[in-house]
Write a protein that holds these residues in place. Structure first.
Motif, PDB file in Angstrom:
ATOM      1  N   GLY A 106       0.757  -1.240   0.000  1.00 33.57           N
ATOM      2  CA  GLY A 106       0.000   0.000   0.000  1.00 33.57           C
ATOM      3  C   GLY A 106       0.785   1.286   0.000  1.00 33.57           C
ATOM      4  N   ASN A 107       2.061   1.259  -0.374  1.00 32.75           N
ATOM      5  CA  ASN A 107       2.888   2.460  -0.287  1.00 32.75           C
ATOM      6  C   ASN A 107       2.723   3.348  -1.514  1.00 32.75           C
ATOM      7  OD1 ASN A 107       4.981   1.481  -2.336  1.00 32.75           O
ATOM      8  ND2 ASN A 107       4.940  -0.176  -0.844  1.00 32.75           N
ATOM      9  N   ALA A 108       3.520   4.406  -1.574  1.00 33.25           N
ATOM     10  CA  ALA A 108       3.424   5.354  -2.685  1.00 33.25           C
ATOM     11  C   ALA A 108       4.163   4.881  -3.934  1.00 33.25           C
ATOM     12  CB  ALA A 108       3.973   6.718  -2.259  1.00 33.25           C
ATOM     13  N   GLY A 109       4.906   3.787  -3.843  1.00 31.85           N
ATOM     14  CA  GLY A 109       5.520   3.212  -5.026  1.00 31.85           C
ATOM     15  C   GLY A 109       6.799   3.883  -5.470  1.00 31.85           C
ATOM     16  N   ILE A 110       7.608   4.369  -4.520  1.00 27.18           N
ATOM     17  CA  ILE A 110       8.881   4.986  -4.879  1.00 27.18           C
ATOM     18  C   ILE A 110      10.030   4.068  -4.471  1.00 27.18           C
ATOM     19  CG2 ILE A 110      10.298   7.057  -4.792  1.00 27.18           C
ATOM     20  CD1 ILE A 110       8.012   8.521  -3.452  1.00 27.18           C
ATOM     21  N   ILE A 111      10.950   3.823  -5.384  1.00 31.02           N
ATOM     22  CA  ILE A 111      12.241   3.230  -5.039  1.00 31.02           C
ATOM     23  C   ILE A 111      13.141   4.424  -4.766  1.00 31.02           C
ATOM     24  CG2 ILE A 111      14.116   1.719  -5.773  1.00 31.02           C
ATOM     25  CD1 ILE A 111      12.110   0.375  -7.683  1.00 31.02           C
ATOM     26  N   GLN A 112      13.275   4.765  -3.503  1.00 31.71           N
ATOM     27  CA  GLN A 112      13.637   6.115  -3.074  1.00 31.71           C
ATOM     28  C   GLN A 112      15.149   6.311  -2.955  1.00 31.71           C
ATOM     29  OE1 GLN A 112      10.841   7.227  -0.057  1.00 31.71           O
ATOM     30  NE2 GLN A 112      11.357   9.376  -0.215  1.00 31.71           N
ATOM     31  N   ARG A 113      15.834   6.309  -4.092  1.00 30.96           N
ATOM     32  CA  ARG A 113      17.294   6.447  -4.099  1.00 30.96           C
ATOM     33  C   ARG A 113      17.751   7.761  -3.474  1.00 30.96           C
ATOM     34  NH1 ARG A 113      21.535   7.278  -3.098  1.00 30.96           N
ATOM     35  NH2 ARG A 113      23.498   6.948  -4.203  1.00 30.96           N
ATOM     36  N   GLU A 114      16.924   8.789  -3.557  1.00 33.10           N
ATOM     37  CA  GLU A 114      17.309  10.079  -2.965  1.00 33.10           C
ATOM     38  C   GLU A 114      17.129  10.102  -1.448  1.00 33.10           C
ATOM     39  OE1 GLU A 114      13.239  10.489  -2.050  1.00 33.10           O
ATOM     40  OE2 GLU A 114      14.249   9.470  -3.692  1.00 33.10           O
ATOM     41  N   GLY A 115      16.515   9.068  -0.878  1.00 36.88           N
ATOM     42  CA  GLY A 115      16.109   9.099   0.530  1.00 36.88           C
ATOM     43  C   GLY A 115      17.231   8.814   1.507  1.00 36.88           C
ATOM     44  N   VAL A 116      18.327   9.535   1.396  1.00 36.17           N
ATOM     45  CA  VAL A 116      19.465   9.313   2.286  1.00 36.17           C
ATOM     46  C   VAL A 116      19.196   9.834   3.696  1.00 36.17           C
ATOM     47  CG1 VAL A 116      21.188   9.279   0.457  1.00 36.17           C
ATOM     48  CG2 VAL A 116      20.539  11.465   1.494  1.00 36.17           C
ATOM     49  N   ARG A 117      18.132  10.600   3.853  1.00 29.69           N
ATOM     50  CA  ARG A 117      17.805  11.169   5.167  1.00 29.69           C
ATOM     51  C   ARG A 117      16.483  10.583   5.651  1.00 29.69           C
ATOM     52  NH1 ARG A 117      21.227  15.344   6.106  1.00 29.69           N
ATOM     53  NH2 ARG A 117      22.349  16.123   4.274  1.00 29.69           N
ATOM     54  N   PRO A 118      16.519   9.609   6.565  1.00 26.83           N
ATOM     55  CA  PRO A 118      15.261   9.067   7.096  1.00 26.83           C
ATOM     56  C   PRO A 118      14.479  10.142   7.838  1.00 26.83           C
ATOM     57  CG  PRO A 118      17.128   8.305   8.394  1.00 26.83           C
ATOM     58  CD  PRO A 118      17.698   9.014   7.205  1.00 26.83           C
ATOM     59  N   HIS A 119      13.214   9.887   8.071  1.00 28.96           N
ATOM     60  CA  HIS A 119      12.326  10.889   8.658  1.00 28.96           C
ATOM     61  C   HIS A 119      12.641  11.105  10.138  1.00 28.96           C
ATOM     62  CE1 HIS A 119       9.418  11.273   5.293  1.00 28.96           C
ATOM     63  NE2 HIS A 119       9.884  10.076   5.000  1.00 28.96           N
ATOM     64  N   PRO A 120      13.152  12.276  10.520  1.00 27.91           N
ATOM     65  CA  PRO A 120      13.411  12.530  11.943  1.00 27.91           C
ATOM     66  C   PRO A 120      12.144  12.965  12.670  1.00 27.91           C
ATOM     67  CG  PRO A 120      14.062  14.439  10.669  1.00 27.91           C
ATOM     68  CD  PRO A 120      13.580  13.414   9.674  1.00 27.91           C
ATOM     69  N   PHE A 121      12.186  12.867  13.967  1.00 26.90           N
ATOM     70  CA  PHE A 121      11.091  13.384  14.795  1.00 26.90           C
ATOM     71  C   PHE A 121      11.160  14.908  14.744  1.00 26.90           C
ATOM     72  CE2 PHE A 121       8.532  14.354  18.445  1.00 26.90           C
ATOM     73  CZ  PHE A 121       7.687  13.268  18.607  1.00 26.90           C
ATOM     74  N   PRO A 122      10.028  15.583  14.535  1.00 29.66           N
ATOM     75  CA  PRO A 122      10.075  17.054  14.475  1.00 29.66           C
ATOM     76  C   PRO A 122      10.536  17.650  15.795  1.00 29.66           C
ATOM     77  CG  PRO A 122       7.801  16.275  14.572  1.00 29.66           C
ATOM     78  CD  PRO A 122       8.653  15.072  14.356  1.00 29.66           C
ATOM     79  N   ARG A 123      11.375  18.671  15.691  1.00 30.13           N
ATOM     80  CA  ARG A 123      11.912  19.306  16.897  1.00 30.13           C
ATOM     81  C   ARG A 123      11.580  20.799  16.970  1.00 30.13           C
ATOM     82  NH1 ARG A 123      15.564  15.892  19.449  1.00 30.13           N
ATOM     83  NH2 ARG A 123      16.682  17.591  20.475  1.00 30.13           N
TER      84      ARG A 123
END
Length: 417
Positions: free
Chosen positions: A42-59
């Motif tokens: 059920g994901n958005a269907g991206i093979i996310q090569r640019e995703g070198v930065r995982p999602h951090p907790f907002p600060r």
């Protein structure tokens, strides 16, 4: 008795099986559902090569207030789940500090670097069945305000300089040329040129599963009632049948704690739930490429079944009843940008992303059991990293040198080691 028993037939389990079969191992894959029909589906269907930065907790205070007051579409929480979620979320917040996060990115980037390489391997092996699902154009990270577009362009330039990530900045006329059906209300977009998109993620995982079976893998549908080590190796009971193997892999995503807890591994895992819905279009409109609206917090992607909207993160118990509040907000925001038609699904799809507090997956042998391996905790990048994780696990399990250093992804880091 097989060489390897894999619990979990999502993209990680299937990929691990393929890599092991190629190395001459016999493999049995087990899942209570059809292969690839849970989180991988059920994901958005991206093979996310640019995703070198995982999602951090907002600060920043503004974002925290928006989430705390349930004003955010990108993230919301279920109040009744907070007592159990608080400890891992507090650690997630701590690991998202600038100092810690820099270290996370340095460890994470090489893993993301394997994403296109390992997917390419599988797609070529699957042939036209998989190739027809792939677009190599990339995707658009679109912004409503020029200031935020400029800020993101500076960050993108930094990722290009440090990690070689390809991108281009599109102003509104250039974005409109790429997407003539957009209605406006956008300043422009970052066009990430390295990632690939998939018009049916579930179908791609099915193609990978067909490759697994073609290579001689065995699939058993049924819930594994326990996993235990024995004199013969590892044993599980599936649909009333005893299955034995010399090695075992837990690739159960958000369901991994159901097995790991009983083996003495109480890890600080939590889930981010997400929803999707498919839509038709009006006025003959078409969406050519995936578009993410980060100022609101959703993605809109052209899929085989229609335009798929996927939501941000919902912090809730894994099995709690659906609360697709974010989907309604995302739909309203998407209609400002694109002529969406009616909903095509009878109800929203719900999935759970398995997460670790330090934003990095677990890819390792279990520290207290010989012959037990784990591949879980990929958060937003499970679809992207499934084949890479399978490659690394198979290399470890067969004594090969790993493609990258997997020390940062060891399970023992959550156990004082």
């Amino acid at each position: 008795m097989d060489d390897v028993l894999i619990l979990g037939a999502g993209i990680v389990g299937i990929a691990t099986g393929i890599h092991l079969l190629r190395r001459g191992r016999s493999v049995t894959l087990v899942d209570k559902s059809e292969p690839g029909h849970e989180t991988s589906f059920g994901n958005a269907g991206i093979i996310q090569r640019e995703g070198v930065r995982p999602h951090p907790f907002p600060r920043d205070l503004q974002t925290l207030l928006q989430v705390g007051l349930h004003l955010s579409t990108a993230a919301r929480y279920e109040p009744l789940a907070l007592p159990r979620l608080a400890p891992p979320l507090l650690r997630y917040w701590w690991e998202s500090s600038p100092e810690h996060y820099r270290k996370v990115v340095q460890s994470y980037a090489p893993l993301i670097g394997r994403s296109i390489i390992t997917h390419t391997d599988f797609i070529e092996a699957c042939g036209p069945e998989a190739e027809s699902l792939i677009s190599r154009y990339g995707w658009h990270l679109a912004f409503r305000s020029p200031e935020k577009l400029e800020k993101e362009a500076r960050k993108a330039q930094g990722d290009h300089d440090q990690f070689g990530i390809g991108f281009e900045v599109l102003d509104w006329p250039a974005l409109q040329k790429a997407e003539p059906s957009l209605l406006g209300n956008l300043a422009g977009a970052i066009h990430w040129t390295d990632p690939w998109t998939v018009r049916d993620p579930g179908a791609l995982v099915t193609a990978y599963f067909n490759l697994f079976e073609k290579l001689g893998g065995t699939f058993i549908r049924g819930a594994a009632t326990g996993l235990s080590d024995s004199a013969e190796g590892w044993r599980a009971e599936i649909a009333g049948r005893q299955v034995f193997a010399e090695q075992a892999v837990i690739a159960l995503g958000p369901w991994a704690p159901d097995v790991l807890d009983k083996l003495g591994y109480r890890l600080p895992l939590f889930v981010k739930r997400g929803y999707h819905m498919h839509y038709g279009t009006t006025e003959g409109a078409s969406l050519n490429h995936l578009l993410l609206d980060p100022e609101v917090g959703y993605a809109m992607a052209p899929m085989a079944r229609g335009i798929r909207i996927t939501t941000g993160a919902e912090f809730a118990e894994r099995d709690a009843a659906p609360t697709p509040i974010q989907l309604g907000k995302a739909e309203a925001a998407a209609r400002e940008l694109f002529p969406l038609g009616e909903r095509l699904d009878p109800q929203p799809w719900k999935g759970a992303r398995p997460c670790t507090p330090d934003m990095m997956p677990i890819i390792s042998e279990a520290p207290k059991h010989q012959g037990l391996f784990v591949g879980i905790g990929h958060a937003h990048h499970g679809f992207t990293l499934g084949p890479a994780t399978g490659e690394l696990l198979a290399q470890v399990m067969t004594g090969d040198e790993t493609a990258i250093d997997i020390h940062p992804f060891r399970m023992a880091r959550f156990m004082g080691g």
